[in-house]
Design a protein around this motif. Structure first.
Motif, PDB file in Angstrom:
ATOM      1  N   PHE A   1       0.848  -1.177   0.000  1.00 42.82           N
ATOM      2  CA  PHE A   1       0.000   0.000   0.000  1.00 42.82           C
ATOM      3  C   PHE A   1       0.888   1.232   0.000  1.00 42.82           C
ATOM      4  O   PHE A   1       1.778   1.356   0.838  1.00 42.82           O
ATOM      5  CB  PHE A   1      -0.908   0.015   1.238  1.00 42.82           C
ATOM      6  N   TYR A   2       0.641   2.146  -0.949  1.00 40.01           N
ATOM      7  CA  TYR A   2       1.416   3.372  -1.099  1.00 40.01           C
ATOM      8  C   TYR A   2       0.511   4.574  -0.925  1.00 40.01           C
ATOM      9  O   TYR A   2      -0.611   4.588  -1.421  1.00 40.01           O
ATOM     10  CB  TYR A   2       2.055   3.459  -2.491  1.00 40.01           C
ATOM     11  N   SER A   3       1.019   5.608  -0.246  1.00 34.05           N
ATOM     12  CA  SER A   3       0.308   6.885  -0.201  1.00 34.05           C
ATOM     13  C   SER A   3       0.916   7.779  -1.277  1.00 34.05           C
ATOM     14  O   SER A   3       2.077   7.626  -1.653  1.00 34.05           O
ATOM     15  CB  SER A   3       0.423   7.538   1.176  1.00 34.05           C
ATOM     16  N   VAL A   4       0.103   8.721  -1.763  1.00 40.95           N
ATOM     17  CA  VAL A   4       0.549   9.648  -2.798  1.00 40.95           C
ATOM     18  C   VAL A   4       0.865  10.983  -2.138  1.00 40.95           C
ATOM     19  O   VAL A   4       0.028  11.562  -1.451  1.00 40.95           O
ATOM     20  CB  VAL A   4      -0.540   9.834  -3.879  1.00 40.95           C
ATOM     21  N   GLY A   5       2.092  11.459  -2.339  1.00 42.46           N
ATOM     22  CA  GLY A   5       2.517  12.726  -1.748  1.00 42.46           C
ATOM     23  C   GLY A   5       2.087  13.911  -2.590  1.00 42.46           C
ATOM     24  O   GLY A   5       1.682  13.771  -3.744  1.00 42.46           O
ATOM     25  N   SER A   6       2.185  15.098  -2.018  1.00 47.20           N
ATOM     26  CA  SER A   6       1.812  16.327  -2.728  1.00 47.20           C
ATOM     27  C   SER A   6       2.691  16.556  -3.954  1.00 47.20           C
ATOM     28  O   SER A   6       2.299  17.255  -4.877  1.00 47.20           O
ATOM     29  CB  SER A   6       1.877  17.529  -1.790  1.00 47.20           C
ATOM     30  N   ASP A   7       3.897  15.942  -3.979  1.00 49.82           N
ATOM     31  CA  ASP A   7       4.802  16.053  -5.126  1.00 49.82           C
ATOM     32  C   ASP A   7       4.635  14.878  -6.094  1.00 49.82           C
ATOM     33  O   ASP A   7       5.481  14.641  -6.948  1.00 49.82           O
ATOM     34  CB  ASP A   7       6.248  16.137  -4.655  1.00 49.82           C
ATOM     35  N   SER A   8       3.548  14.110  -5.942  1.00 54.64           N
ATOM     36  CA  SER A   8       3.216  12.932  -6.761  1.00 54.64           C
ATOM     37  C   SER A   8       4.112  11.736  -6.483  1.00 54.64           C
ATOM     38  O   SER A   8       4.074  10.750  -7.218  1.00 54.64           O
ATOM     39  CB  SER A   8       3.230  13.260  -8.257  1.00 54.64           C
ATOM     40  N   SER A   9       4.934  11.791  -5.428  1.00 53.80           N
ATOM     41  CA  SER A   9       5.747  10.637  -5.059  1.00 53.80           C
ATOM     42  C   SER A   9       4.858   9.570  -4.417  1.00 53.80           C
ATOM     43  O   SER A   9       3.735   9.847  -3.985  1.00 53.80           O
ATOM     44  CB  SER A   9       6.844  11.052  -4.080  1.00 53.80           C
ATOM     45  N   LEU A  10       5.353   8.338  -4.384  1.00 51.99           N
ATOM     46  CA  LEU A  10       4.652   7.232  -3.735  1.00 51.99           C
ATOM     47  C   LEU A  10       5.494   6.729  -2.577  1.00 51.99           C
ATOM     48  O   LEU A  10       6.680   6.443  -2.752  1.00 51.99           O
ATOM     49  CB  LEU A  10       4.431   6.078  -4.722  1.00 51.99           C
ATOM     50  N   THR A  11       4.888   6.628  -1.386  1.00 50.05           N
ATOM     51  CA  THR A  11       5.584   6.144  -0.199  1.00 50.05           C
ATOM     52  C   THR A  11       4.881   4.898   0.319  1.00 50.05           C
ATOM     53  O   THR A  11       3.668   4.905   0.533  1.00 50.05           O
ATOM     54  CB  THR A  11       5.621   7.220   0.898  1.00 50.05           C
ATOM     55  N   LEU A  12       5.660   3.835   0.510  1.00 51.70           N
ATOM     56  CA  LEU A  12       5.117   2.592   1.046  1.00 51.70           C
ATOM     57  C   LEU A  12       4.658   2.826   2.476  1.00 51.70           C
ATOM     58  O   LEU A  12       5.436   3.277   3.316  1.00 51.70           O
ATOM     59  CB  LEU A  12       6.193   1.498   1.010  1.00 51.70           C
ATOM     60  N   VAL A  13       3.368   2.552   2.753  1.00 57.00           N
ATOM     61  CA  VAL A  13       2.825   2.785   4.087  1.00 57.00           C
ATOM     62  C   VAL A  13       2.456   1.496   4.807  1.00 57.00           C
ATOM     63  O   VAL A  13       2.325   1.481   6.026  1.00 57.00           O
ATOM     64  CB  VAL A  13       1.608   3.739   4.061  1.00 57.00           C
ATOM     65  N   ALA A  14       2.268   0.403   4.058  1.00 59.11           N
ATOM     66  CA  ALA A  14       1.918  -0.872   4.690  1.00 59.11           C
ATOM     67  C   ALA A  14       2.128  -2.008   3.702  1.00 59.11           C
ATOM     68  O   ALA A  14       2.146  -1.802   2.490  1.00 59.11           O
ATOM     69  CB  ALA A  14       0.467  -0.856   5.156  1.00 59.11           C
ATOM     70  N   VAL A  15       2.294  -3.212   4.258  1.00 62.61           N
ATOM     71  CA  VAL A  15       2.354  -4.436   3.463  1.00 62.61           C
ATOM     72  C   VAL A  15       1.366  -5.424   4.067  1.00 62.61           C
ATOM     73  O   VAL A  15       1.061  -5.367   5.268  1.00 62.61           O
ATOM     74  CB  VAL A  15       3.771  -5.055   3.423  1.00 62.61           C
ATOM     75  N   GLU A  16       0.850  -6.296   3.225  1.00 60.86           N
ATOM     76  CA  GLU A  16      -0.043  -7.362   3.691  1.00 60.86           C
ATOM     77  C   GLU A  16       0.495  -8.683   3.158  1.00 60.86           C
ATOM     78  O   GLU A  16       0.584  -8.878   1.948  1.00 60.86           O
ATOM     79  CB  GLU A  16      -1.457  -7.129   3.171  1.00 60.86           C
ATOM     80  N   ILE A  17       0.874  -9.556   4.084  1.00 62.86           N
ATOM     81  CA  ILE A  17       1.425 -10.860   3.725  1.00 62.86           C
ATOM     82  C   ILE A  17       0.566 -11.924   4.375  1.00 62.86           C
ATOM     83  O   ILE A  17       0.342 -11.889   5.592  1.00 62.86           O
ATOM     84  CB  ILE A  17       2.897 -10.984   4.176  1.00 62.86           C
ATOM     85  N   LEU A  18       0.067 -12.832   3.552  1.00 62.51           N
ATOM     86  CA  LEU A  18      -0.817 -13.904   4.019  1.00 62.51           C
ATOM     87  C   LEU A  18      -1.998 -13.346   4.813  1.00 62.51           C
ATOM     88  O   LEU A  18      -2.385 -13.884   5.844  1.00 62.51           O
ATOM     89  CB  LEU A  18      -0.038 -14.928   4.855  1.00 62.51           C
ATOM     90  N   GLY A  19      -2.536 -12.214   4.347  1.00 66.65           N
ATOM     91  CA  GLY A  19      -3.726 -11.634   4.966  1.00 66.65           C
ATOM     92  C   GLY A  19      -3.474 -10.794   6.205  1.00 66.65           C
ATOM     93  O   GLY A  19      -4.406 -10.259   6.780  1.00 66.65           O
ATOM     94  N   LYS A  20      -2.216 -10.657   6.634  1.00 67.33           N
ATOM     95  CA  LYS A  20      -1.897  -9.865   7.827  1.00 67.33           C
ATOM     96  C   LYS A  20      -1.203  -8.578   7.407  1.00 67.33           C
ATOM     97  O   LYS A  20      -0.149  -8.598   6.778  1.00 67.33           O
ATOM     98  CB  LYS A  20      -1.015 -10.659   8.782  1.00 67.33           C
ATOM     99  N   ARG A  21      -1.813  -7.451   7.790  1.00 64.48           N
ATOM    100  CA  ARG A  21      -1.284  -6.146   7.414  1.00 64.48           C
ATOM    101  C   ARG A  21      -0.291  -5.645   8.450  1.00 64.48           C
ATOM    102  O   ARG A  21      -0.512  -5.762   9.650  1.00 64.48           O
ATOM    103  CB  ARG A  21      -2.433  -5.148   7.265  1.00 64.48           C
ATOM    104  N   LYS A  22       0.821  -5.087   7.957  1.00 63.51           N
ATOM    105  CA  LYS A  22       1.828  -4.503   8.831  1.00 63.51           C
ATOM    106  C   LYS A  22       2.140  -3.106   8.309  1.00 63.51           C
ATOM    107  O   LYS A  22       2.457  -2.930   7.137  1.00 63.51           O
ATOM    108  CB  LYS A  22       3.104  -5.346   8.826  1.00 63.51           C
ATOM    109  N   GLU A  23       2.027  -2.131   9.189  1.00 61.05           N
ATOM    110  CA  GLU A  23       2.352  -0.759   8.835  1.00 61.05           C
ATOM    111  C   GLU A  23       3.871  -0.631   8.777  1.00 61.05           C
ATOM    112  O   GLU A  23       4.582  -1.317   9.512  1.00 61.05           O
ATOM    113  CB  GLU A  23       1.789   0.218   9.870  1.00 61.05           C
TER     114      GLU A  23
END
Length: 105
Positions: free
Chosen positions: A70-92
Motif C-alpha cells: 500500500f502506497y500513499s501519494v505525496g503532494s509532489d506525486s511521489s509514492l511512499t510505502l505505508v503498509a504491506v499485507e502478507i498472508l492476509g496480515k497487514r503490517k504498517e
C-alpha cells in the motif's frame, strides 16, 4: 488523498514511471493505465502486480502470491510505502525506514 490537498487520487494521477535508488541499485515502478504495474531493478523486471486506488492509497496486489503493498501519494506525486499485507496480515511500515519513489514521467 494528496497530502495537503482536497483532490482525490485518480488513475491519471498515478499512471507513469517512478524511481528510487538504494546504493548502486536503481528501482523503478511503471504504472500502466490497464491496471498493471511492473517493478524493475537495474533495468530488469522483478515483479508484476495489479494496482488500484482504495481509500486514497494505491494498492498493489502481487500476481504470483496475492500479497499486497500500500502506497500513499505525496503532494509532489511521489509514492511512499505505508503498509504491506502478507498472508492476509497487514503490517504498517516503521518511521525512519520509509520507501519512497519519485515520479519521473
Amino acid at each position: 488523498m494528496l497530502a495537503g490537498c482536497s483532490k482525490t487520487v485518480e488513475e491519471m494521477d498515478v499512471v507513469g514511471s517512478y524511481e528510487r535508488r538504494e546504493g548502486d541499485i536503481a528501482y523503478s515502478l511503471i504504472f500502466r493505465g490497464n491496471g498493471v504495474v511492473e517493478e524493475y531493478e537495474n533495468g530488469r523486471v522483478t515483479m508484476e502486480a495489479k494496482w488500484s486506488i482504495k481509500s486514497g492509497d494505491i494498492e498493489l496486489s502481487f500476481i504470483l502470491n496475492g500479497n499486497k503493498n500500500f502506497y500513499s501519494v505525496g503532494s509532489d506525486s511521489s509514492l511512499t510505502l505505508v503498509a504491506v499485507e502478507i498472508l492476509g496480515k497487514r503490517k504498517e511500515t516503521w518511521k525512519g525506514k520509509e520507501i519512497t519513489f519519485k515520479k519521473v514521467r
